[in-house]
Write a protein that holds these residues in place. Sequence first.
Motif, PDB file in Angstrom:
ATOM      1  N   LEU A 121      30.229 -32.007  22.163  1.00  0.00           N
ATOM      2  CA  LEU A 121      29.798 -33.234  21.508  1.00  0.00           C
ATOM      3  C   LEU A 121      29.061 -32.901  20.209  1.00  0.00           C
ATOM      4  CD1 LEU A 121      29.789 -36.310  21.949  1.00  0.00           C
ATOM      5  CD2 LEU A 121      27.613 -36.035  23.131  1.00  0.00           C
ATOM      6  N   ALA A 122      28.264 -31.842  20.250  1.00  0.00           N
ATOM      7  CA  ALA A 122      27.528 -31.373  19.074  1.00  0.00           C
ATOM      8  C   ALA A 122      26.973 -29.991  19.386  1.00  0.00           C
ATOM      9  CB  ALA A 122      26.385 -32.327  18.726  1.00  0.00           C
ATOM     10  N   TRP A 123      26.618 -29.246  18.339  1.00  0.00           N
ATOM     11  CA  TRP A 123      25.911 -27.987  18.546  1.00  0.00           C
ATOM     12  C   TRP A 123      24.901 -27.768  17.438  1.00  0.00           C
ATOM     13  CZ3 TRP A 123      26.517 -24.464  14.624  1.00  0.00           C
ATOM     14  CH2 TRP A 123      27.724 -24.423  13.931  1.00  0.00           C
ATOM     15  N   LEU A 124      23.878 -26.995  17.769  1.00  0.00           N
ATOM     16  CA  LEU A 124      22.835 -26.623  16.828  1.00  0.00           C
ATOM     17  C   LEU A 124      22.728 -25.103  16.828  1.00  0.00           C
ATOM     18  CD1 LEU A 124      21.607 -29.122  18.774  1.00  0.00           C
ATOM     19  CD2 LEU A 124      19.862 -29.025  17.043  1.00  0.00           C
ATOM     20  N   LEU A 125      22.622 -24.518  15.669  1.00  0.00           N
ATOM     21  CA  LEU A 125      22.273 -23.107  15.545  1.00  0.00           C
ATOM     22  C   LEU A 125      20.774 -23.095  15.290  1.00  0.00           C
ATOM     23  CD1 LEU A 125      23.273 -20.107  15.244  1.00  0.00           C
ATOM     24  CD2 LEU A 125      22.900 -20.503  12.807  1.00  0.00           C
ATOM     25  N   CYS A 126      20.034 -22.418  16.144  1.00  0.00           N
ATOM     26  CA  CYS A 126      18.576 -22.455  16.069  1.00  0.00           C
ATOM     27  C   CYS A 126      17.987 -21.060  15.937  1.00  0.00           C
ATOM     28  CB  CYS A 126      18.009 -23.092  17.337  1.00  0.00           C
ATOM     29  SG  CYS A 126      18.590 -24.766  17.652  1.00  0.00           S
ATOM     30  N   ARG A 127      16.950 -20.965  15.121  1.00  0.00           N
ATOM     31  CA  ARG A 127      16.168 -19.729  14.995  1.00  0.00           C
ATOM     32  C   ARG A 127      15.015 -19.812  15.984  1.00  0.00           C
ATOM     33  NH1 ARG A 127      11.585 -18.434  12.409  1.00  0.00           N
ATOM     34  NH2 ARG A 127      11.525 -20.445  11.343  1.00  0.00           N
ATOM     35  N   VAL A 128      14.928 -18.827  16.865  1.00  0.00           N
ATOM     36  CA  VAL A 128      13.852 -18.809  17.861  1.00  0.00           C
ATOM     37  C   VAL A 128      12.534 -18.538  17.145  1.00  0.00           C
ATOM     38  CG1 VAL A 128      12.939 -17.648  19.912  1.00  0.00           C
ATOM     39  CG2 VAL A 128      15.417 -18.050  19.685  1.00  0.00           C
ATOM     40  N   ILE A 129      11.550 -19.395  17.397  1.00  0.00           N
ATOM     41  CA  ILE A 129      10.250 -19.218  16.743  1.00  0.00           C
ATOM     42  C   ILE A 129       9.147 -18.818  17.719  1.00  0.00           C
ATOM     43  CG2 ILE A 129      10.764 -20.671  14.758  1.00  0.00           C
ATOM     44  CD1 ILE A 129       9.233 -22.951  16.108  1.00  0.00           C
ATOM     45  N   ASP A 130       9.366 -19.053  19.028  1.00  0.00           N
ATOM     46  CA  ASP A 130       8.358 -18.643  20.006  1.00  0.00           C
ATOM     47  C   ASP A 130       8.946 -18.723  21.411  1.00  0.00           C
ATOM     48  OD1 ASP A 130       5.940 -17.720  20.959  1.00  0.00           O
ATOM     49  OD2 ASP A 130       4.783 -19.493  20.389  1.00  0.00           O
ATOM     50  N   ARG A 131       8.355 -17.966  22.289  1.00  0.00           N
ATOM     51  CA  ARG A 131       8.681 -17.989  23.714  1.00  0.00           C
ATOM     52  C   ARG A 131       7.346 -18.028  24.448  1.00  0.00           C
ATOM     53  NH1 ARG A 131      11.511 -14.419  20.885  1.00  0.00           N
ATOM     54  NH2 ARG A 131      13.780 -14.494  20.914  1.00  0.00           N
ATOM     55  N   VAL A 132       7.186 -19.018  25.294  1.00  0.00           N
ATOM     56  CA  VAL A 132       5.931 -19.190  26.020  1.00  0.00           C
ATOM     57  C   VAL A 132       6.226 -19.074  27.515  1.00  0.00           C
ATOM     58  CG1 VAL A 132       3.980 -20.727  26.480  1.00  0.00           C
ATOM     59  CG2 VAL A 132       5.090 -20.753  24.223  1.00  0.00           C
ATOM     60  N   THR A 133       5.614 -18.096  28.169  1.00  0.00           N
ATOM     61  CA  THR A 133       5.813 -17.920  29.603  1.00  0.00           C
ATOM     62  C   THR A 133       4.874 -18.857  30.352  1.00  0.00           C
ATOM     63  OG1 THR A 133       6.430 -15.616  29.284  1.00  0.00           O
ATOM     64  CG2 THR A 133       5.744 -16.262  31.499  1.00  0.00           C
ATOM     65  N   VAL A 134       5.463 -19.640  31.258  1.00  0.00           N
ATOM     66  CA  VAL A 134       4.703 -20.559  32.096  1.00  0.00           C
ATOM     67  C   VAL A 134       5.259 -20.442  33.509  1.00  0.00           C
ATOM     68  CG1 VAL A 134       4.008 -22.944  32.493  1.00  0.00           C
ATOM     69  CG2 VAL A 134       4.380 -22.151  30.157  1.00  0.00           C
ATOM     70  N   GLY A 135       4.494 -19.858  34.391  1.00  0.00           N
ATOM     71  CA  GLY A 135       4.954 -19.682  35.768  1.00  0.00           C
ATOM     72  C   GLY A 135       6.213 -18.836  35.811  1.00  0.00           C
ATOM     73  N   SER A 136       7.248 -19.348  36.458  1.00  0.00           N
ATOM     74  CA  SER A 136       8.499 -18.611  36.655  1.00  0.00           C
ATOM     75  C   SER A 136       9.467 -18.745  35.488  1.00  0.00           C
ATOM     76  CB  SER A 136       9.186 -19.118  37.921  1.00  0.00           C
ATOM     77  OG  SER A 136       9.503 -20.495  37.787  1.00  0.00           O
ATOM     78  N   HIS A 137       9.094 -19.496  34.452  1.00  0.00           N
ATOM     79  CA  HIS A 137      10.006 -19.794  33.350  1.00  0.00           C
ATOM     80  C   HIS A 137       9.413 -19.445  31.987  1.00  0.00           C
ATOM     81  CE1 HIS A 137      12.168 -21.965  36.419  1.00  0.00           C
ATOM     82  NE2 HIS A 137      13.130 -22.240  35.565  1.00  0.00           N
ATOM     83  N   ALA A 138      10.298 -19.370  31.017  1.00  0.00           N
ATOM     84  CA  ALA A 138       9.882 -19.282  29.616  1.00  0.00           C
ATOM     85  C   ALA A 138      10.317 -20.560  28.929  1.00  0.00           C
ATOM     86  CB  ALA A 138      10.525 -18.079  28.934  1.00  0.00           C
ATOM     87  N   ILE A 139       9.445 -21.098  28.120  1.00  0.00           N
ATOM     88  CA  ILE A 139       9.796 -22.213  27.243  1.00  0.00           C
ATOM     89  C   ILE A 139      10.150 -21.579  25.905  1.00  0.00           C
ATOM     90  CG2 ILE A 139       9.020 -24.328  26.107  1.00  0.00           C
ATOM     91  CD1 ILE A 139       6.850 -24.475  28.378  1.00  0.00           C
ATOM     92  N   VAL A 140      11.371 -21.800  25.471  1.00  0.00           N
ATOM     93  CA  VAL A 140      11.818 -21.238  24.205  1.00  0.00           C
ATOM     94  C   VAL A 140      11.753 -22.337  23.156  1.00  0.00           C
ATOM     95  CG1 VAL A 140      13.725 -20.114  22.988  1.00  0.00           C
ATOM     96  CG2 VAL A 140      13.321 -19.614  25.409  1.00  0.00           C
ATOM     97  N   LEU A 141      11.010 -22.074  22.094  1.00  0.00           N
ATOM     98  CA  LEU A 141      10.883 -23.005  20.973  1.00  0.00           C
ATOM     99  C   LEU A 141      11.754 -22.491  19.839  1.00  0.00           C
ATOM    100  CD1 LEU A 141       7.032 -23.355  21.215  1.00  0.00           C
ATOM    101  CD2 LEU A 141       8.687 -25.121  21.807  1.00  0.00           C
ATOM    102  N   ALA A 142      12.537 -23.386  19.245  1.00  0.00           N
ATOM    103  CA  ALA A 142      13.485 -22.962  18.233  1.00  0.00           C
ATOM    104  C   ALA A 142      13.628 -24.009  17.137  1.00  0.00           C
ATOM    105  CB  ALA A 142      14.841 -22.692  18.879  1.00  0.00           C
ATOM    106  N   GLU A 143      13.876 -23.513  15.934  1.00  0.00           N
ATOM    107  CA  GLU A 143      14.032 -24.375  14.762  1.00  0.00           C
ATOM    108  C   GLU A 143      15.517 -24.497  14.424  1.00  0.00           C
ATOM    109  OE1 GLU A 143      12.162 -24.635  10.320  1.00  0.00           O
ATOM    110  OE2 GLU A 143      12.527 -22.649  11.157  1.00  0.00           O
ATOM    111  N   PRO A 144      16.085 -25.715  14.491  1.00  0.00           N
ATOM    112  CA  PRO A 144      17.482 -25.886  14.118  1.00  0.00           C
ATOM    113  C   PRO A 144      17.703 -25.536  12.640  1.00  0.00           C
ATOM    114  CG  PRO A 144      16.702 -27.791  15.339  1.00  0.00           C
ATOM    115  CD  PRO A 144      15.501 -26.959  14.992  1.00  0.00           C
ATOM    116  N   GLU A 145      18.706 -24.689  12.387  1.00  0.00           N
ATOM    117  CA  GLU A 145      19.063 -24.325  11.013  1.00  0.00           C
ATOM    118  C   GLU A 145      20.385 -24.962  10.598  1.00  0.00           C
ATOM    119  OE1 GLU A 145      18.943 -20.029  10.851  1.00  0.00           O
ATOM    120  OE2 GLU A 145      16.779 -20.061  10.479  1.00  0.00           O
ATOM    121  N   LEU A 146      21.303 -25.121  11.542  1.00  0.00           N
ATOM    122  CA  LEU A 146      22.583 -25.781  11.297  1.00  0.00           C
ATOM    123  C   LEU A 146      22.841 -26.770  12.422  1.00  0.00           C
ATOM    124  CD1 LEU A 146      24.889 -22.739  10.405  1.00  0.00           C
ATOM    125  CD2 LEU A 146      23.918 -24.413   8.803  1.00  0.00           C
ATOM    126  N   VAL A 147      23.438 -27.900  12.074  1.00  0.00           N
ATOM    127  CA  VAL A 147      23.793 -28.921  13.061  1.00  0.00           C
ATOM    128  C   VAL A 147      25.245 -29.300  12.827  1.00  0.00           C
ATOM    129  CG1 VAL A 147      23.311 -31.248  13.902  1.00  0.00           C
ATOM    130  CG2 VAL A 147      21.433 -29.821  13.112  1.00  0.00           C
TER     131      VAL A 147
END
Length: 179
Positions: A121-147
């Motif tokens: 339906l759509a895709w985004l190319l994202c640059r990863v800007i941070d990874r935050v570990t919380v419990g058993s998971h990581a929250i990955v924060l990313a900045e879209p560069e292409l849509v």
Amino acid sequence: MTPPTDDQPPLDAETDEIRTLLRHQASTVTVVTAPGTPAVGFTATSFTSVSLSPPVVSFCLHLGSSSWPTVAAARHVGVHLLAHHQQELARTFATSGIDRFAAPTRWQVGPEGVPILDDTLAWLLCRVIDRVTVGSHAIVLAEPELVHSPAAGSPLLYHRGRYTGLVPGSDGWAGPVAA
């Protein structure tokens, strides 16, 4: 604190109760891909917008996932929003121990070496800007560069443990449809 008004008493917020409660929340289905040797990809229902200014999105990934080591080192990822008809693609990328990029999956190498799935339906190319570990998971924060959003369509949703979607109605979107 006001007492509950229904017949069910509140429960302690334990894992099983939280899991049951969160199954009531419908989520869009995405596939996240990252370059590597081999490339990795996984189905995620945790994708969300964090900020529009600057644009930042996020998704979550279990630290024990086979995809985590590659995503932990990736500079860029692809986030693919799946269309209603792509339940099999979602199942493929949710299955462990298989080559998710083998046929019938159709994909190509995109910018920054990120695997880009065909016909989503759509895709985004994202640059990863941070990874935050919380419990058993990581929250990955990313900045879209292409849509890339080639066509309108109905998104694939995940609700109560199954894939579903929305169907067009005379006044816009009307009701869920089983997938």
